[in-house]
Design an enzyme around this catalytic site. Structure first.
Site, PDB file in Angstrom:
ATOM      1  N   ALA A 161      42.925  42.126  34.308  1.00  0.00           N
ATOM      2  CA  ALA A 161      42.459  41.741  35.638  1.00  0.00           C
ATOM      3  C   ALA A 161      41.707  40.416  35.628  1.00  0.00           C
ATOM      4  O   ALA A 161      41.031  40.076  36.586  1.00  0.00           O
ATOM      5  CB  ALA A 161      41.567  42.848  36.199  1.00  0.00           C
ATOM      6  N   PRO A 181      37.881  46.259  34.285  1.00  0.00           N
ATOM      7  CA  PRO A 181      39.277  46.538  34.602  1.00  0.00           C
ATOM      8  C   PRO A 181      40.210  45.814  33.619  1.00  0.00           C
ATOM      9  O   PRO A 181      39.920  44.682  33.220  1.00  0.00           O
ATOM     10  CB  PRO A 181      39.460  45.987  36.023  1.00  0.00           C
ATOM     11  CG  PRO A 181      38.098  45.694  36.543  1.00  0.00           C
ATOM     12  CD  PRO A 181      37.156  45.611  35.390  1.00  0.00           C
ATOM     13  N   ASP A 206      37.754  32.918  26.495  1.00  0.00           N
ATOM     14  CA  ASP A 206      37.368  34.307  26.782  1.00  0.00           C
ATOM     15  C   ASP A 206      36.494  34.875  25.657  1.00  0.00           C
ATOM     16  O   ASP A 206      35.409  35.410  25.914  1.00  0.00           O
ATOM     17  CB  ASP A 206      38.609  35.196  26.945  1.00  0.00           C
ATOM     18  CG  ASP A 206      39.291  34.983  28.283  1.00  0.00           C
ATOM     19  OD1 ASP A 206      39.006  33.961  28.938  1.00  0.00           O
ATOM     20  OD2 ASP A 206      40.122  35.833  28.671  1.00  0.00           O
TER      21      ASP A 206
HETATM   22  C1  MEV Z   1      42.099  33.485  30.880  1.00  0.00           C
HETATM   23  O1  MEV Z   1      40.841  34.088  31.105  1.00  0.00           O
HETATM   24  C2  MEV Z   1      41.958  31.993  30.934  1.00  0.00           C
HETATM   25  C3  MEV Z   1      43.258  31.224  30.731  1.00  0.00           C
HETATM   26  O2  MEV Z   1      42.931  29.842  30.865  1.00  0.00           O
HETATM   27  C4  MEV Z   1      43.867  31.487  29.381  1.00  0.00           C
HETATM   28  C5  MEV Z   1      43.044  30.913  28.252  1.00  0.00           C
HETATM   29  O3  MEV Z   1      42.242  30.007  28.448  1.00  0.00           O
HETATM   30  O4  MEV Z   1      43.269  31.364  27.111  1.00  0.00           O
HETATM   31  C6  MEV Z   1      44.281  31.562  31.804  1.00  0.00           C
END
Ligand code: MEV
Length: 314
Positions: A104, A101, A152
């Protein structure tokens, strides 16, 4: 001529999202049930530089040059050309699809980048090593998410559980005991840049309380790592609950996320928290395997648009 195809998994942040942007450790694991896929079909007839893009999920079927300058795929191809010091790709069609998704919290953007970088570099006859795949996907993340930590692209490119600290060598987690997680989608899409940007603004205005929240989130990630590596998982649920409470205080949760998190706990989850950027997207609940279906049903009855049961394996 053969086609070149590649896949990349989705991901969840198990512990430490947002605090990881501010240098604290976080834990992320791949989710193999959802995947992004890229296929490059060489075109032996068309002239060099004639690249056709097909992304049926979003009704895209056009020449690369017709995409807006700031389109993610266009940026990715420019980055790849710069990496290989070439002006144009040989003629081809790049077909992109994904069951992850979008917006999300499940790493859809990073997974699409990783799959495309792998398929395109194989097509160029020079498959990128995983370090380069991750580094180039990070450049794309920077264009779209402002100040990403890099977690990520790392978890998606390496497709292994990671203990991640921005700027430090990647550490892979050896998880001793399988874990069952139920992932619940609020159905509300929320690009990561929204909560990440709002939190940065709040932190710039008054950093001290946020630094304290980040410190505690970092301690939680450290304890969780020790528990995961020792196979003593009885505290993990409580750590997830505490991490969620910190994310609420950071201002990145939402009524829908809080609602699903409580519903999971009431249905028997050992712990639950939002996962990823927040404000929408997904939450995760840690469950005993025999309770997975029950928690999943409770989430659907509480408004989740869909759920997924996944195992984190040693
Ligand atoms: C996003 O999956 C994780 C966050 O900590 C952003 C990041 O680490 O770049 C919200």
């Amino acid at each position: 001529m053969p086609a070149f195809s590649a896949r990349a998994p989705g991901k969840i942040i198990f512990f430490g999202e947002h605090a990881v942007v501010y240098g604290r450790p976080a834990i992320a694991v791949p989710v193999e049930q959802v995947q992004a896929r890229a296929v490059v079909i060489p075109d032996p007839i068309a002239p060099r530089g004639r690249v056709w893009i097909q992304a049926p999920d979003i009704n895209l079927d056009c020449a690369l040059g017709e995409l807006p300058e700031d389109n993610a795929l266009r940026q990715l191809i420019q980055l790849l050309q710069a990496h290989f010091k070439i002006d144009h790709l040989p003629a081809c069609t790049l077909r992109v699809s994904s069951s992850i998704p979008v917006a999300a919290g499940l790493g859809s953007g990073a997974a699409i980048s990783v799959a495309c970088l792998r398929a395109l570099s194989a097509f160029l006859g020079a498959p990128l090593v995983v370090e380069h795949v991750s580094a180039l996907a990070y450049e794309i993340e920077k264009i779209y998410h402002g100040t990403p930590s890099g977690i990520d692209n790392t978890v998606v490119a390496y497709a292994q559980p990671v203990y991640f600290v921005h700027g430090q060598p990647i550490e892979f987690l050896s998880i001793r005991q399988p874990l069952t997680l139920v992932i619940g989608d609020t159905g509300r899409s929320s690009p990561t840049s929204g909560p990440v940007g709002a939190l940065r603004q709040a932190w710039l205005e008054n950093s001290q309380p946020y630094e304290a929240l980040f410190d505690r989130a970092g301690e939680i990630a450290r304890s969780a790592r020790a528990d995961l590596e020792a196979g003593t998982i009885s505290h993990l649920g409580r750590l997830m609950d505490e991490n969620h409470a910190l994310l609420v205080q950071m201002g990145v949760s939402s009524p829908e996320l809080d609602h699903l998190v409580s519903a999971a706990r009431v249905a028997g989850a050992s712990g639950a928290k939002l996962s990823g950027g927040g404000w929408g997207g997904n939450m995760i609940a840690l469950v005993e395997p025999e309770l997975a279906e029950q928690v999943s049903t409770a989430l659907l009855e509480s408004g989740a648009s869909h759920t997924l049961i996944t195992q984190v394996r040693p």
